[in-house]
Design a protein around this motif. Structure first.
Motif, PDB file in Angstrom:
ATOM      1  N   VAL A   1     -18.588 -22.564   6.231  1.00 26.33           N
ATOM      2  CA  VAL A   1     -18.345 -22.162   7.623  1.00 26.33           C
ATOM      3  C   VAL A   1     -16.876 -22.417   7.940  1.00 26.33           C
ATOM      4  CG1 VAL A   1     -18.940 -22.555  10.032  1.00 26.33           C
ATOM      5  CG2 VAL A   1     -20.711 -22.732   8.266  1.00 26.33           C
ATOM      6  N   LYS A   2     -16.199 -21.406   8.477  1.00 28.89           N
ATOM      7  CA  LYS A   2     -14.768 -21.526   8.774  1.00 28.89           C
ATOM      8  C   LYS A   2     -14.530 -21.601  10.272  1.00 28.89           C
ATOM      9  CE  LYS A   2     -13.334 -19.122   4.568  1.00 28.89           C
ATOM     10  NZ  LYS A   2     -12.576 -17.977   3.998  1.00 28.89           N
ATOM     11  N   ASP A   3     -13.498 -22.367  10.653  1.00 27.70           N
ATOM     12  CA  ASP A   3     -13.135 -22.465  12.066  1.00 27.70           C
ATOM     13  C   ASP A   3     -12.249 -21.288  12.459  1.00 27.70           C
ATOM     14  OD1 ASP A   3     -10.581 -23.017  11.109  1.00 27.70           O
ATOM     15  OD2 ASP A   3     -10.703 -25.183  11.501  1.00 27.70           O
ATOM     16  N   ALA A   4     -11.746 -21.314  13.681  1.00 28.84           N
ATOM     17  CA  ALA A   4     -10.960 -20.181  14.196  1.00 28.84           C
ATOM     18  C   ALA A   4      -9.678 -19.948  13.410  1.00 28.84           C
ATOM     19  CB  ALA A   4     -10.647 -20.408  15.674  1.00 28.84           C
ATOM     20  N   SER A   5      -9.177 -20.995  12.740  1.00 26.25           N
ATOM     21  CA  SER A   5      -7.951 -20.857  11.953  1.00 26.25           C
ATOM     22  C   SER A   5      -8.222 -20.463  10.506  1.00 26.25           C
ATOM     23  CB  SER A   5      -7.170 -22.176  11.979  1.00 26.25           C
ATOM     24  OG  SER A   5      -7.885 -23.194  11.308  1.00 26.25           O
ATOM     25  N   GLY A   6      -9.499 -20.312  10.163  1.00 25.96           N
ATOM     26  CA  GLY A   6      -9.850 -19.898   8.815  1.00 25.96           C
ATOM     27  C   GLY A   6     -10.058 -21.042   7.841  1.00 25.96           C
ATOM     28  N   GLN A   7     -10.047 -22.291   8.333  1.00 21.12           N
ATOM     29  CA  GLN A   7     -10.255 -23.447   7.473  1.00 21.12           C
ATOM     30  C   GLN A   7     -11.744 -23.780   7.388  1.00 21.12           C
ATOM     31  OE1 GLN A   7      -7.678 -25.073   5.748  1.00 21.12           O
ATOM     32  NE2 GLN A   7      -6.620 -23.223   6.491  1.00 21.12           N
TER      33      GLN A   7
ATOM     34  N   GLU B   1     -22.189 -27.942  17.647  1.00 22.39           N
ATOM     35  CA  GLU B   1     -20.929 -27.299  17.259  1.00 22.39           C
ATOM     36  C   GLU B   1     -21.175 -25.926  16.650  1.00 22.39           C
ATOM     37  OE1 GLU B   1     -18.100 -31.167  16.283  1.00 22.39           O
ATOM     38  OE2 GLU B   1     -19.594 -30.513  14.810  1.00 22.39           O
ATOM     39  N   VAL B   2     -22.236 -25.798  15.870  1.00 18.69           N
ATOM     40  CA  VAL B   2     -22.577 -24.492  15.297  1.00 18.69           C
ATOM     41  C   VAL B   2     -22.892 -23.494  16.406  1.00 18.69           C
ATOM     42  CG1 VAL B   2     -24.292 -23.240  13.925  1.00 18.69           C
ATOM     43  CG2 VAL B   2     -23.390 -25.419  13.106  1.00 18.69           C
ATOM     44  N   GLU B   3     -23.665 -23.922  17.387  1.00 21.50           N
ATOM     45  CA  GLU B   3     -24.002 -23.024  18.493  1.00 21.50           C
ATOM     46  C   GLU B   3     -22.769 -22.605  19.272  1.00 21.50           C
ATOM     47  OE1 GLU B   3     -26.919 -25.452  20.476  1.00 21.50           O
ATOM     48  OE2 GLU B   3     -28.573 -24.296  19.604  1.00 21.50           O
ATOM     49  N   GLU B   4     -21.857 -23.531  19.502  1.00 20.39           N
ATOM     50  CA  GLU B   4     -20.643 -23.214  20.252  1.00 20.39           C
ATOM     51  C   GLU B   4     -19.764 -22.237  19.462  1.00 20.39           C
ATOM     52  OE1 GLU B   4     -17.757 -22.685  22.861  1.00 20.39           O
ATOM     53  OE2 GLU B   4     -19.690 -23.664  23.269  1.00 20.39           O
ATOM     54  N   MET B   5     -19.634 -22.451  18.151  1.00 18.47           N
ATOM     55  CA  MET B   5     -18.826 -21.551  17.319  1.00 18.47           C
ATOM     56  C   MET B   5     -19.448 -20.161  17.249  1.00 18.47           C
ATOM     57  SD  MET B   5     -17.828 -24.195  14.248  1.00 18.47           S
ATOM     58  CE  MET B   5     -16.866 -23.036  13.275  1.00 18.47           C
ATOM     59  N   THR B   6     -20.772 -20.081  17.315  1.00 12.02           N
ATOM     60  CA  THR B   6     -21.447 -18.780  17.319  1.00 12.02           C
ATOM     61  C   THR B   6     -21.202 -18.058  18.639  1.00 12.02           C
ATOM     62  OG1 THR B   6     -23.151 -19.650  15.835  1.00 12.02           O
ATOM     63  CG2 THR B   6     -23.644 -17.599  16.985  1.00 12.02           C
ATOM     64  N   ARG B   7     -21.314 -18.797  19.753  1.00 15.88           N
ATOM     65  CA  ARG B   7     -21.044 -18.189  21.072  1.00 15.88           C
ATOM     66  C   ARG B   7     -19.614 -17.679  21.157  1.00 15.88           C
ATOM     67  NH1 ARG B   7     -24.447 -22.397  23.106  1.00 15.88           N
ATOM     68  NH2 ARG B   7     -22.635 -23.781  23.316  1.00 15.88           N
ATOM     69  N   ALA B   8     -18.690 -18.417  20.537  1.00 18.67           N
ATOM     70  CA  ALA B   8     -17.279 -18.038  20.595  1.00 18.67           C
ATOM     71  C   ALA B   8     -16.926 -16.915  19.628  1.00 18.67           C
ATOM     72  CB  ALA B   8     -16.410 -19.265  20.310  1.00 18.67           C
ATOM     73  N   GLY B   9     -17.861 -16.555  18.752  1.00 17.16           N
ATOM     74  CA  GLY B   9     -17.603 -15.511  17.773  1.00 17.16           C
ATOM     75  C   GLY B   9     -16.908 -16.002  16.521  1.00 17.16           C
ATOM     76  N   THR B  10     -16.679 -17.313  16.407  1.00 15.32           N
ATOM     77  CA  THR B  10     -16.050 -17.869  15.203  1.00 15.32           C
ATOM     78  C   THR B  10     -16.997 -17.752  14.019  1.00 15.32           C
ATOM     79  OG1 THR B  10     -14.866 -19.439  16.611  1.00 15.32           O
ATOM     80  CG2 THR B  10     -14.906 -19.903  14.253  1.00 15.32           C
ATOM     81  N   ILE B  11     -18.270 -18.034  14.258  1.00 18.16           N
ATOM     82  CA  ILE B  11     -19.304 -17.766  13.263  1.00 18.16           C
ATOM     83  C   ILE B  11     -19.859 -16.382  13.571  1.00 18.16           C
ATOM     84  CG2 ILE B  11     -21.590 -18.416  12.427  1.00 18.16           C
ATOM     85  CD1 ILE B  11     -20.896 -21.316  13.058  1.00 18.16           C
ATOM     86  N   SER B  12     -19.777 -15.478  12.592  1.00 22.81           N
ATOM     87  CA  SER B  12     -20.181 -14.093  12.848  1.00 22.81           C
ATOM     88  C   SER B  12     -20.691 -13.457  11.560  1.00 22.81           C
ATOM     89  CB  SER B  12     -18.993 -13.285  13.397  1.00 22.81           C
ATOM     90  OG  SER B  12     -17.926 -13.266  12.452  1.00 22.81           O
ATOM     91  N   GLY B  13     -21.157 -12.236  11.685  1.00 22.21           N
ATOM     92  CA  GLY B  13     -21.571 -11.447  10.521  1.00 22.21           C
ATOM     93  C   GLY B  13     -22.658 -12.107   9.706  1.00 22.21           C
ATOM     94  N   GLY B  14     -22.474 -12.089   8.382  1.00 21.60           N
ATOM     95  CA  GLY B  14     -23.484 -12.601   7.472  1.00 21.60           C
ATOM     96  C   GLY B  14     -23.663 -14.109   7.509  1.00 21.60           C
ATOM     97  N   MET B  15     -22.723 -14.819   8.151  1.00 19.34           N
ATOM     98  CA  MET B  15     -22.870 -16.269   8.247  1.00 19.34           C
ATOM     99  C   MET B  15     -23.897 -16.656   9.308  1.00 19.34           C
ATOM    100  SD  MET B  15     -22.091 -19.149   6.990  1.00 19.34           S
ATOM    101  CE  MET B  15     -20.732 -18.715   5.895  1.00 19.34           C
ATOM    102  N   ILE B  16     -24.136 -15.775  10.281  1.00 21.38           N
ATOM    103  CA  ILE B  16     -25.075 -16.120  11.368  1.00 21.38           C
ATOM    104  C   ILE B  16     -26.485 -16.381  10.848  1.00 21.38           C
ATOM    105  CG2 ILE B  16     -26.230 -15.214  13.429  1.00 21.38           C
ATOM    106  CD1 ILE B  16     -23.597 -13.964  14.263  1.00 21.38           C
ATOM    107  N   PRO B  17     -27.070 -15.522   9.985  1.00 20.73           N
ATOM    108  CA  PRO B  17     -28.419 -15.833   9.494  1.00 20.73           C
ATOM    109  C   PRO B  17     -28.484 -17.160   8.739  1.00 20.73           C
ATOM    110  CG  PRO B  17     -27.841 -13.552   9.013  1.00 20.73           C
ATOM    111  CD  PRO B  17     -26.596 -14.213   9.504  1.00 20.73           C
ATOM    112  N   LYS B  18     -27.421 -17.511   8.028  1.00 12.90           N
ATOM    113  CA  LYS B  18     -27.436 -18.766   7.277  1.00 12.90           C
ATOM    114  C   LYS B  18     -27.376 -19.965   8.223  1.00 12.90           C
ATOM    115  CE  LYS B  18     -25.532 -16.809   3.070  1.00 12.90           C
ATOM    116  NZ  LYS B  18     -26.840 -16.862   2.399  1.00 12.90           N
ATOM    117  N   THR B  19     -26.532 -19.891   9.245  1.00  9.48           N
ATOM    118  CA  THR B  19     -26.469 -21.019  10.180  1.00  9.48           C
ATOM    119  C   THR B  19     -27.746 -21.099  11.018  1.00  9.48           C
ATOM    120  OG1 THR B  19     -25.200 -19.638  11.738  1.00  9.48           O
ATOM    121  CG2 THR B  19     -23.950 -21.100  10.282  1.00  9.48           C
TER     122      THR B  19
END
Length: 286
Positions: A212-218, A227-245
């Motif tokens: 899982v990468k943060d907004a800076s790509g790290q 934190e996972v829920e917040e990153m998903t709401r912000a769009g930082t977690i997206s695409g194929g990573m969403i089903p895994k999280t």
């Protein structure tokens, strides 16, 4: 007479083994569910390396459970048979003809290949699907998708019995419907449901990304559910990573101690994640 000069690599290997001791003690008799998929499934060397790691887990007292996918192999056989797939919201519609192919590939070709690889490394693997011994009962995930299942009931008794006989379960993500239907289940979803039913110590989701990468790509090595829920709401977690999280959140909220999204491209990623300080992905806890 044989002589040998000790090298730095020899010393480093011994140090690594010594430093692993607390982790070996920590995971003794623990249940670890590993979702195996991605490019490693199509590479003989990577398959053998993964199998060796799983056998080592069992050898040091861990109870591993392997749940696998097989999408690329399913796609290839459907193409050869001339069966065209339709998609709804990015998900394959699994009709009666397609689910027969899915079962053939998952329970036959893929499952037995993994079983054979583990046995070749000295393990005692047993191939199953969610249809065996009432392991997974499904309801339809969405009627528009046909025979795509949502695992609503998991009975892990058969897995617990296999642990007692030093067996390594290898599970194809299929389930039985309430009227005898066969359902195809997303591999990550099946692994999360099985891990939750077993109250596993760890769920490892092997994938083809670093984590899982943060907004800076790290890559973020440790995350809470919030934190996972917040990153998903912000769009930082997206695409194929969403089903895994989403699978990780379900697991840790239903009895699994922690779930790690592991970079399966890294050699010996499972061992790195469990037995070293370094780890090999992003760990999510409740």
């Amino acid at each position: 007479m044989k002589t040998r000069n000790m090298t730095r690599d020899d010393i480093a290997t011994a140090r690594t083994l010594s430093e692993a001791l607390p982790y070996l003690q920590r995971f003794n008799d623990a249940i670890v569910v590993v979702k195996f998929g991605g490019n490693a499934m199509g590479d003989d060397a990577a398959m053998a390396s993964f199998a060796r790691d799983i056998v080592l887990l069992r050898q040091v007292g861990v109870n591993p459970v392997v749940v696998h996918g097989g999408g690329p192999m399913i796609n290839e056989l459907l193409r050869k048979l001339g069966i065209t797939s339709e998609f709804v919201n990015g998900k394959r519609v699994t009709d009666a003809a397609t689910v027969e192919v899915v079962e053939m590939v998952l329970s036959g070709l893929v499952n037995k290949r993994i079983v054979q690889a583990i046995n070749a490394e000295g393990g005692k693997a047993v191939g199953l699907s969610g249809k065996d011994a009432g392991l997974i009962t499904c309801d339809p995930e969405d009627p528009a998708l046909g025979f795509v299942g949502d695992p609503t009931e998991v009975n892990p008794a058969v897995l617990l019995n296999l642990f007692g006989d030093d067996m390594i379960p290898v599970i194809a993500p299929l389930g039985a419907g309430r009227n005898g239907e066969t359902y195809n289940i997303n591999g990550d979803t099946a692994a999360g449901a099985i891990a939750a039913a077993l109250k596993a110590d760890r769920l490892l989701l092997l994938t083809d990304v670093a984590g899982v990468k943060d907004a800076s790509g790290q890559v973020v090595t440790a995350l809470s559910a919030a934190e996972v829920e917040e990153m998903t709401r912000a769009g930082t977690i997206s695409g194929g990573m969403i089903p895994k999280t989403e699978t990780a959140l379900f697991a840790v909220r239903n009895g699994v101690r922690a779930c790690t999204i592991v970079d399966g491209r890294v050699p010996n990623a499972v061992l790195l994640e469990l037995f070293t300080d370094h780890g090999a992905g992003s760990m999510i806890r409740a």
